[in-house]
Design a protein around this motif. Structure first.
Motif, short mmCIF file in Angstrom:
data_model
loop_
_atom_site.label_atom_id
_atom_site.label_comp_id
_atom_site.label_asym_id
_atom_site.label_seq_id
_atom_site.Cartn_x
_atom_site.Cartn_y
_atom_site.Cartn_z
N GLY A 296 0.80 -1.22 0.00
CA GLY A 296 0.00 0.00 0.00
C GLY A 296 0.84 1.27 0.00
O GLY A 296 0.30 2.36 -0.16
N GLN A 297 2.13 1.17 0.19
CA GLN A 297 2.99 2.36 0.18
C GLN A 297 3.44 2.63 -1.25
O GLN A 297 3.94 1.73 -1.92
CB GLN A 297 4.22 2.14 1.07
CG GLN A 297 3.91 2.08 2.54
CD GLN A 297 3.57 3.46 3.08
OE1 GLN A 297 4.07 4.48 2.59
NE2 GLN A 297 2.68 3.49 4.06
N PRO A 298 3.31 3.85 -1.74
CA PRO A 298 3.74 4.14 -3.11
C PRO A 298 5.27 4.25 -3.19
O PRO A 298 5.94 4.51 -2.20
CB PRO A 298 3.09 5.49 -3.41
CG PRO A 298 2.93 6.13 -2.08
CD PRO A 298 2.69 5.02 -1.10
N ASN A 299 5.77 4.04 -4.38
CA ASN A 299 7.20 4.22 -4.63
C ASN A 299 7.47 5.72 -4.68
O ASN A 299 6.89 6.44 -5.49
CB ASN A 299 7.57 3.56 -5.95
CG ASN A 299 9.05 3.62 -6.23
OD1 ASN A 299 9.82 4.15 -5.44
ND2 ASN A 299 9.45 3.07 -7.37
N HIS A 300 8.35 6.20 -3.81
CA HIS A 300 8.62 7.64 -3.75
C HIS A 300 9.68 8.08 -4.76
O HIS A 300 9.93 9.27 -4.91
CB HIS A 300 9.05 8.05 -2.34
CG HIS A 300 7.95 7.88 -1.33
ND1 HIS A 300 6.81 8.64 -1.34
CD2 HIS A 300 7.81 7.00 -0.31
CE1 HIS A 300 6.01 8.26 -0.35
NE2 HIS A 300 6.61 7.26 0.30
N GLN A 301 10.32 7.14 -5.45
CA GLN A 301 11.29 7.48 -6.49
C GLN A 301 10.93 6.74 -7.77
O GLN A 301 11.65 5.85 -8.21
CB GLN A 301 12.70 7.10 -6.06
CG GLN A 301 13.23 7.96 -4.95
CD GLN A 301 14.66 7.58 -4.60
OE1 GLN A 301 15.06 6.44 -4.77
NE2 GLN A 301 15.41 8.54 -4.13
N PRO A 302 9.82 7.09 -8.40
CA PRO A 302 9.45 6.38 -9.63
C PRO A 302 10.42 6.73 -10.75
O PRO A 302 11.08 7.77 -10.73
CB PRO A 302 8.05 6.91 -9.93
CG PRO A 302 7.98 8.24 -9.27
CD PRO A 302 8.86 8.15 -8.07
N ALA A 303 10.51 5.85 -11.72
CA ALA A 303 11.38 6.07 -12.87
C ALA A 303 10.85 7.24 -13.68
O ALA A 303 9.63 7.44 -13.79
CB ALA A 303 11.43 4.83 -13.75
N THR A 304 11.76 8.04 -14.21
CA THR A 304 11.33 9.17 -15.04
C THR A 304 10.73 8.63 -16.33
O THR A 304 11.24 7.68 -16.92
CB THR A 304 12.51 10.10 -15.37
OG1 THR A 304 13.54 9.33 -15.96
CG2 THR A 304 13.03 10.77 -14.12
N ARG A 305 9.66 9.24 -16.76
CA ARG A 305 8.99 8.85 -17.99
C ARG A 305 9.30 9.89 -19.05
O ARG A 305 9.20 11.09 -18.81
CB ARG A 305 7.46 8.78 -17.79
CG ARG A 305 7.04 7.81 -16.74
CD ARG A 305 7.27 6.41 -17.20
NE ARG A 305 6.86 5.48 -16.16
CZ ARG A 305 7.04 4.20 -16.24
NH1 ARG A 305 7.61 3.68 -17.29
NH2 ARG A 305 6.67 3.41 -15.27
N HIS A 306 9.71 9.42 -20.20
CA HIS A 306 10.04 10.33 -21.29
C HIS A 306 8.89 10.35 -22.28
O HIS A 306 8.23 9.34 -22.53
CB HIS A 306 11.33 9.88 -21.97
CG HIS A 306 12.49 9.86 -21.02
ND1 HIS A 306 13.11 11.01 -20.60
CD2 HIS A 306 13.11 8.84 -20.38
CE1 HIS A 306 14.08 10.70 -19.77
NE2 HIS A 306 14.09 9.38 -19.61
#
Length: 178
Positions: free
Chosen positions: A138-148
């Motif tokens: 339930g915890q979101p990823n606080h460092q998601p991959a950058t989307r181009h």
């Protein structure tokens, strides 16, 4: 020039180096061909790092990670260079046998799996443990991959069809190009 590592009677192939400047001294000519040969060595080292050791394989997210990966591969290349005298030549059927001092890094890498059990390991035996808990549910990823941005091309053709010809219905989704 006498080269000791060539077999007796072998004639080295000429290496052609073109330079546009005239009136070079003998020292400048020697420097130019030595620089050419050094560049050749460097280019083949990069080729080996990319193709054999996988320098460009991982998709790294930051320049710092790319620097760490580069230093790791350079350490790997250094290890291959240091163990070349201990390695056995596991050659392919079409390759000629070579002495241990003249093995390429790729051929040393082939024999490394047989060499690894003979080397000492400076690290202690790992302690048995369970894997960590990871990210709580339930915890979101606080460092998601950058989307181009994906470059899309939308059709701007609005020509009228010729008399008597049917047109294909246009696709409402844009075509992806990248």
């Amino acid at each position: 020039m006498q080269v000791e590592r060539l077999p007796s009677g072998a004639i080295p192939k000429p290496v052609w180096l073109w330079h546009s400047r005239t009136s070079l001294t003998q020292t400048e000519v020697d420097l130019a061909w030595q620089a050419f040969l050094r560049r050749f060595d460097i280019e083949h080292t990069f080729r080996m790092l990319k193709q054999t050791l996988g320098w460009t394989t991982p998709k790294l997210r930051s320049p710092d990670a790319a620097d760490r990966w580069t230093w790791l591969l350079l350490a790997t290349y250094t290890q291959l260079h240091l163990v070349r005298n201990l390695s056995v030549d596991l050659r392919r059927p079409w390759e000629k046998p070579r002495p241990a001092q003249r093995l390429s890094p790729s051929r040393i890498r082939r024999g490394f799996r047989n060499l690894r059990p003979q080397l000492t390991c400076p690290a202690r035996v790992p302690k048995p443990s369970r894997p960590g808990p990871g990210r709580p549910a339930g915890q979101p990823n606080h460092q998601p991959a950058t989307r181009h941005d994906v470059h899309t091309v939308t059709s701007t053709d609005k020509q009228k069809p010729e008399h008597g010809k049917k047109t294909k219905p246009s696709n409402p989704r844009p075509r992806r190009t990248g």
